[in-house]
Design an enzyme around this catalytic site. Structure first.
Site, mmCIF file in Angstrom:
data_model
loop_
_atom_site.group_PDB
_atom_site.id
_atom_site.type_symbol
_atom_site.label_atom_id
_atom_site.label_comp_id
_atom_site.label_asym_id
_atom_site.label_seq_id
_atom_site.Cartn_x
_atom_site.Cartn_y
_atom_site.Cartn_z
ATOM 1 N N SER A 1 0.831 -1.202 0.000
ATOM 2 C CA SER A 1 0.000 0.000 0.000
ATOM 3 C C SER A 1 0.872 1.261 0.000
ATOM 4 O O SER A 1 1.648 1.468 -0.938
ATOM 5 C CB SER A 1 -0.972 -0.046 1.195
ATOM 6 O OG SER A 1 -2.015 0.881 1.037
ATOM 7 N N HIS B 1 -7.324 -6.098 0.819
ATOM 8 C CA HIS B 1 -6.130 -5.267 1.070
ATOM 9 C C HIS B 1 -5.354 -5.723 2.308
ATOM 10 O O HIS B 1 -4.359 -5.113 2.666
ATOM 11 C CB HIS B 1 -6.598 -3.815 1.257
ATOM 12 C CG HIS B 1 -5.517 -2.777 1.088
ATOM 13 N ND1 HIS B 1 -4.952 -2.466 -0.135
ATOM 14 C CD2 HIS B 1 -4.911 -1.956 1.992
ATOM 15 C CE1 HIS B 1 -4.057 -1.507 0.026
ATOM 16 N NE2 HIS B 1 -3.997 -1.181 1.298
ATOM 17 N N ASP C 1 -10.082 -5.770 -3.416
ATOM 18 C CA ASP C 1 -9.538 -4.684 -2.596
ATOM 19 C C ASP C 1 -10.462 -3.471 -2.728
ATOM 20 O O ASP C 1 -10.651 -2.937 -3.821
ATOM 21 C CB ASP C 1 -8.127 -4.334 -3.103
ATOM 22 C CG ASP C 1 -7.363 -3.394 -2.182
ATOM 23 O OD1 ASP C 1 -7.983 -2.464 -1.635
ATOM 24 O OD2 ASP C 1 -6.140 -3.583 -2.037
#
Length: 290
Positions: A156, A268, A234
């Site tokens: 991320s 995620h 995600d």
């Protein structure tokens, strides 16, 4: 060397555990670059053999510390199998108490974005780019027996960090990979917020920290391959935070090989990371041992 400088260059062992035959350690040190005490954690894949290890840096995402990867990624066996040292820094300075640093989860504490801040309020402490690329590697090489080769990966915000740091330092890193990276931060809400805060309103100063723009500006493809995994479930994908399609387009334009895998049903979280981390470590080991 003055005692203060010497102290800065020392890492103090705070905790040590054993898993899958390797040491899982946490260290603390005084950071001159960040102006505070910092912790980092490692998976020492040498298993006490005394063998020199290549280093893989793991850069974590928003709200994380040096412990999230250690406790959730399940990377112990892969680190042992490949004999690598995995180093996990924190994601921001700690305890510096700047007004507003805890007002939101995506800016300030736990959200350093791997940049060197230039806005006066943040510039003294928020220098995570220099910390990760200079101060920490120097500390690692003086604390551990390493081969002198290193790679970088992240998740991320940390995937953004890994891609940008690798592309700005191609001679230093053997390879780069990422999980659900923020690929084009100048075009997404997280990036715009962070860059405005740390770097100011002049958008031309943001470009040096955008993986998609760095690749477009590169003289030649920087790496033999880049591995990126993104879960197709995600929730940040439809929100336009990650923009892997923009990075993929830049790779095509530049002739940069990229293995971009959209993993069906994954989100995620670290459940996603744990599912594919062994493949990422094997990917790096291949380049680190060449």
């Amino acid at each position: 060397v003055s005692s203060q400088a010497n102290q800065t260059a020392m890492a103090e062992l705070k905790e040590s555990k054993k898993a899958f035959g390797i040491s899982v350690n946490q260290y603390e040190h005084d950071s001159a670059v960040l102006g505070c005490k910092m912790k980092f954690s490692v998976l020492d894949g040498s298993g006490g053999s005394g063998a020199a290890m290549p280093v893989i840096y793991w850069l974590s995402g928003l709200t994380c510390s040096d412990r999230n990867f250690i406790e959730k990624a399940g990377a112990f066996k892969a680190a042992a199998d490949h004999g690598v040292l995995i180093v996990c820094p924190d994601t921001s300075p700690r305890g510096v108490e700047i007004e507003g640093d805890n007002d939101s989860w995506d800016f300030g504490t736990g959200a350093g974005f791997y940049v060197n801040a230039t806005e006066p309020k943040w510039a003294k402490n928020y220098n995570m780019y220099d910390y990760v690329t200079k101060e920490l590697p120097s500390l690692i090489s003086s604390t551990f027996k390493t081969t002198g080769k290193q790679s970088v990966m992240g998740h991320s915000m940390g995937g953004h960090g890994a891609l940008t740091i690798a592309m700005k330092n191609t001679a230093f890193y053997s390879s780069v990979s990422a999980f659900a990276p923020i690929c084009n931060p100048t075009q997404c809400p997280w990036g715009i917020k962070a860059f405005t805060g740390y770097l100011g309103a002049e958008k031309s100063t943001w470009e040096q920290y955008d993986a998609t723009l760095l690749l477009k500006a590169a003289a030649k493809p920087p790496f033999p391959d880049i591995l990126i995994d993104v879960g197709d479930a995600d929730t940040f994908l439809p929100q336009g935070q990650l923009l892997p399609e923009n990075f993929a387009a830049a790779c095509t334009e530049k002739g940069q090989a990229v293995t971009l895998r959209m993993q069906p049903g994954y989100d995620h979280s670290y459940f996603f990371i744990a599912s594919f981390i062994a493949e990422h470590i094997a990917f790096h080991a291949k380049f680190l041992k060449q």
